[in-house]
Scaffold this motif. Structure first.
Motif, PDB file in Angstrom:
ATOM      1  N   TYR A  55       0.836  -1.191   0.000  1.00  0.00           N
ATOM      2  CA  TYR A  55       0.000   0.000   0.000  1.00  0.00           C
ATOM      3  C   TYR A  55       0.878   1.251   0.000  1.00  0.00           C
ATOM      4  CZ  TYR A  55      -4.323   2.551   0.683  1.00  0.00           C
ATOM      5  OH  TYR A  55      -5.407   3.378   0.500  1.00  0.00           O
ATOM      6  N   TYR A 110       1.933   4.331   1.085  1.00  0.00           N
ATOM      7  CA  TYR A 110       1.928   5.387   2.096  1.00  0.00           C
ATOM      8  C   TYR A 110       3.038   6.384   1.789  1.00  0.00           C
ATOM      9  CZ  TYR A 110      -1.092   2.439   4.979  1.00  0.00           C
ATOM     10  OH  TYR A 110      -2.129   1.690   5.444  1.00  0.00           O
ATOM     11  N   ASN A 111       2.804   7.641   2.163  1.00  0.00           N
ATOM     12  CA  ASN A 111       3.846   8.661   2.089  1.00  0.00           C
ATOM     13  C   ASN A 111       4.770   8.497   3.291  1.00  0.00           C
ATOM     14  OD1 ASN A 111       2.851  10.037  -0.241  1.00  0.00           O
ATOM     15  ND2 ASN A 111       1.259  10.967   1.033  1.00  0.00           N
ATOM     16  N   THR A 150       0.660   9.183   5.688  1.00  0.00           N
ATOM     17  CA  THR A 150      -0.610   9.395   5.009  1.00  0.00           C
ATOM     18  C   THR A 150      -0.652   8.551   3.734  1.00  0.00           C
ATOM     19  OG1 THR A 150       0.260  11.293   3.778  1.00  0.00           O
ATOM     20  CG2 THR A 150      -0.823  11.747   5.895  1.00  0.00           C
ATOM     21  N   ALA A 151      -1.852   8.307   3.240  1.00  0.00           N
ATOM     22  CA  ALA A 151      -2.004   7.529   2.004  1.00  0.00           C
ATOM     23  C   ALA A 151      -1.393   8.302   0.838  1.00  0.00           C
ATOM     24  CB  ALA A 151      -3.466   7.239   1.730  1.00  0.00           C
ATOM     25  N   ALA A 169      -2.977   5.691  -3.832  1.00  0.00           N
ATOM     26  CA  ALA A 169      -3.794   4.897  -2.914  1.00  0.00           C
ATOM     27  C   ALA A 169      -5.168   4.566  -3.499  1.00  0.00           C
ATOM     28  CB  ALA A 169      -3.936   5.606  -1.579  1.00  0.00           C
ATOM     29  N   ARG A 170      -5.812   5.523  -4.151  1.00  0.00           N
ATOM     30  CA  ARG A 170      -7.141   5.249  -4.734  1.00  0.00           C
ATOM     31  C   ARG A 170      -7.059   4.162  -5.800  1.00  0.00           C
ATOM     32  NH1 ARG A 170     -10.306  11.026  -5.237  1.00  0.00           N
ATOM     33  NH2 ARG A 170     -10.068  11.538  -3.048  1.00  0.00           N
ATOM     34  N   ASP A 214      -6.607   0.957  -3.975  1.00  0.00           N
ATOM     35  CA  ASP A 214      -7.872   0.588  -3.345  1.00  0.00           C
ATOM     36  C   ASP A 214      -8.814  -0.061  -4.361  1.00  0.00           C
ATOM     37  OD1 ASP A 214      -7.220   1.458  -0.758  1.00  0.00           O
ATOM     38  OD2 ASP A 214      -8.002   3.483  -1.115  1.00  0.00           O
ATOM     39  N   ARG A 264      -3.452  -5.000   3.523  1.00  0.00           N
ATOM     40  CA  ARG A 264      -2.648  -3.886   3.013  1.00  0.00           C
ATOM     41  C   ARG A 264      -1.408  -3.790   3.895  1.00  0.00           C
ATOM     42  NH1 ARG A 264      -7.910  -2.479   2.271  1.00  0.00           N
ATOM     43  NH2 ARG A 264      -8.450  -1.172   0.487  1.00  0.00           N
ATOM     44  N   ASP A 282       2.532  -1.650   4.261  1.00  0.00           N
ATOM     45  CA  ASP A 282       3.343  -0.504   3.852  1.00  0.00           C
ATOM     46  C   ASP A 282       4.368  -0.913   2.795  1.00  0.00           C
ATOM     47  OD1 ASP A 282       4.861   1.803   3.688  1.00  0.00           O
ATOM     48  OD2 ASP A 282       5.172   1.960   5.853  1.00  0.00           O
TER      49      ASP A 282
END
Length: 153
Positions: free
Chosen positions: A58, A60-61, A65-66, A70-71, A74, A90, A92
């Motif tokens: 997934y 992540y920054n 944060t996402a 991310a979208r 998802d 999910r 990191d």
């Protein structure tokens, strides 16, 4: 439990396998031209390896944060859940592609570290599957601790 690790990308999906032994191993990446062919590749791996759970990197920054993708990830995860009816975790994926690019087996020659060789590894999905292996190994280590070899007596 048998896990399929996935490093999602727009053109290639890196894949890895792990089980209750706690070691992640790279698999052949899904690099087919169409998304449908890539999903078929995943379906074959799920069936052949009797996968029970999926682990997806997934984005992540660095601040937790996402990330901007991310979208997209998802939506990919929703499609995985719909198609395969398996739990999806999910995890990191920060810096895994960089680590996969820079971490190569010691047996590789200098020729294999050239920009052309690195570009070929990326095109075949080798780098993506290495990233999927790092993602899955991190997940397995968090879940059950790192796999340890028995101590010498």
């Amino acid at each position: 439990m048998r896990f399929l690790g996935i490093d999602y990308g727009a053109k290639r999906w890196g894949l890895s396998f792990g089980d209750e032994l706690g070691l992640a191993l790279p698999l052949t990446a899904a690099v087919a031209a169409t998304v449908e062919e890539r999903f078929t590749h995943i379906a074959r791996e799920i069936a052949a390896r009797k996968i029970t759970e999926l682990v997806v990197g997934y984005p992540y920054n660095m601040d937790g944060t996402a990330g901007f993708k991310a979208r997209e990830v998802d939506a990919f995860i929703s499609e995985l859940e719909k198609r395969y009816k398996l739990p999806v975790h999910r995890t990191d994926e920060r810096l895994t592609s960089h680590e996969a690019t820079t971490r190569t087996p010691k047996s590789k020659s200098k020729k294999q570290h050239s920009p052309a060789a690195q570009q070929a590894a990326r095109a075949t999905g080798e780098v993506d599957s290495r990233a999927a292996t790092i993602i899955l190994q991190d997940f397995l280590d968090t879940r059950q601790g790192p796999a340890l070899l028995p101590e010498d007596e």
